[in-house]
Scaffold this active site. Structure first.
Site, PDB file in Angstrom:
ATOM      1  N   CYS A   7       0.802  -1.224   0.000  1.00 41.77           N
ATOM      2  CA  CYS A   7       0.000   0.000   0.000  1.00 41.77           C
ATOM      3  C   CYS A   7       0.836   1.276   0.000  1.00 41.77           C
ATOM      4  O   CYS A   7       1.206   1.773  -1.046  1.00 41.77           O
ATOM      5  CB  CYS A   7      -0.971  -0.022   1.170  1.00 41.77           C
ATOM      6  SG  CYS A   7      -2.300   1.198   0.984  1.00 41.77           S
TER       7      CYS A   7
ATOM      8  N   HIS B 198      -3.564  -5.994   1.510  1.00 47.43           N
ATOM      9  CA  HIS B 198      -3.383  -6.089   2.962  1.00 47.43           C
ATOM     10  C   HIS B 198      -3.876  -7.463   3.412  1.00 47.43           C
ATOM     11  O   HIS B 198      -3.940  -8.401   2.652  1.00 47.43           O
ATOM     12  CB  HIS B 198      -4.205  -5.010   3.668  1.00 47.43           C
ATOM     13  CG  HIS B 198      -3.749  -3.620   3.418  1.00 47.43           C
ATOM     14  ND1 HIS B 198      -2.621  -3.078   3.984  1.00 47.43           N
ATOM     15  CD2 HIS B 198      -4.285  -2.635   2.663  1.00 47.43           C
ATOM     16  CE1 HIS B 198      -2.485  -1.817   3.602  1.00 47.43           C
ATOM     17  NE2 HIS B 198      -3.478  -1.532   2.792  1.00 47.43           N
TER      18      HIS B 198
END
Length: 279
Positions: free
Chosen positions: A100, A212
């Site tokens: 991310c 994630h």
């Protein structure tokens, strides 16, 4: 060479600032899977107190996600000799997984919804832009077919099947790739930008992704690839990892794919099911 004589140092990028959405689980997974096989593993923080020498000492690098403010702090700290050391490690093939905010850190720049453009390290040829506060976030479960040729080949050699990643994305920024290959193709979810079907990036031995979850407990074969790649690079030997019981992880993957109604190619599904029953 006995595994008890081999050791790995895992560098954790800014653990207090970049551990959004459970990304610390990636560090734990690498450490435990190395220890379970008898390797000595230790984790060091690469943060404001770390030096360029600390960065140069690591064998695997792990970076997680962050909010815009925390990411700005990190990007302004990781400059000069520390930035040079990070670039040198990645260029020389040190394996790592960057989630991310970390790929944005390694890219050319990130433009937040509010505030000025933040310059990245320029290691990865990609840019990330947040379209604005009123723009819907890219959020939800993610399934990705690994298409980066060398990584796909090496993961398939380890597992005996074509690699697919299961994860969860939650990001406002949209990433556009330049002359860097995508990590994979989106099967379910949005990926880099929700438009071109790409997810993440792969460069040298660095895996960049929006996934994630955290990523590695759901896809333990990627953690094993990181460990094996790091050991081979460090000790210059053709080291092959012993097998671990990943039955629970395989069951979890199967349950998520069923929930999302994602059907893997027949050969891949058969291999994963066989491994699950073998335990």
């Amino acid at each position: 060479m006995s595994s008890e004589n081999l050791e790995l140092t895992i560098g954790w990028l800014y653990p207090k600032l970049m551990s959004t959405y459970g990304d610390r689980g990636n560090v734990i997974t690498i450490e435990r899977r190395a220890l379970w096989r008898g390797y000595n593993a230790r984790v060091i923080a690469i943060d404001q107190k770390a030096t360029a020498a600390d960065i140069k000492s690591v064998d695997i690098i792990v970076g997680g996600g962050a909010q815009d403010r925390q990411q700005e702090i990190v990007m302004r700290d990781l400059q000069g000799a520390k930035a040079d050391a990070m670039g040198e490690k990645i260029e020389n093939g040190t394996p790592g997984v960057f989630t991310c905010g970390s790929p944005q850190l390694l890219g050319k720049y990130y433009e937040p919804a509010l505030g000025q453009r933040i310059q990245g390290l320029g290691i990865l040829d990609l840019v990330s832009v947040h379209p604005g506060e009123n723009t819907k976030r890219c959020i939800g479960n993610l399934v990705v077919e690994v298409t980066a040729p060398r990584l796909e080949e090496e993961l398939q050699a380890m597992t005996g099947t074509k690699p697919y990643l299961v994860g969860f994305e939650n990001h406002g920024g949209r990433t556009q790739l330049g002359k860097v290959e995508a990590l994979g193709r989106v099967v379910y979810g949005l990926g880099n930008n929700g438009e071109d079907g790409t997810e993440g990036a792969f460069y040298q031995n660095a895996i960049a992704t929006y996934s994630h979850g955290p990523l590695l407990p759901k896809n333990p074969f990627v953690a094993d690839w990181l460990i094996q790649t790091a050991l081979r690079l460090k000790y210059q030997e053709a080291i092959t990892l012993s097998a671990l019981d990943d039955n629970l992880a395989l069951q979890a993957r199967g349950a998520m794919l069923k929930r999302l109604k994602v059907t893997l190619p027949t050969t891949t599904a058969q291999v994963e099911k066989k491994l699950e029953w073998q335990g």
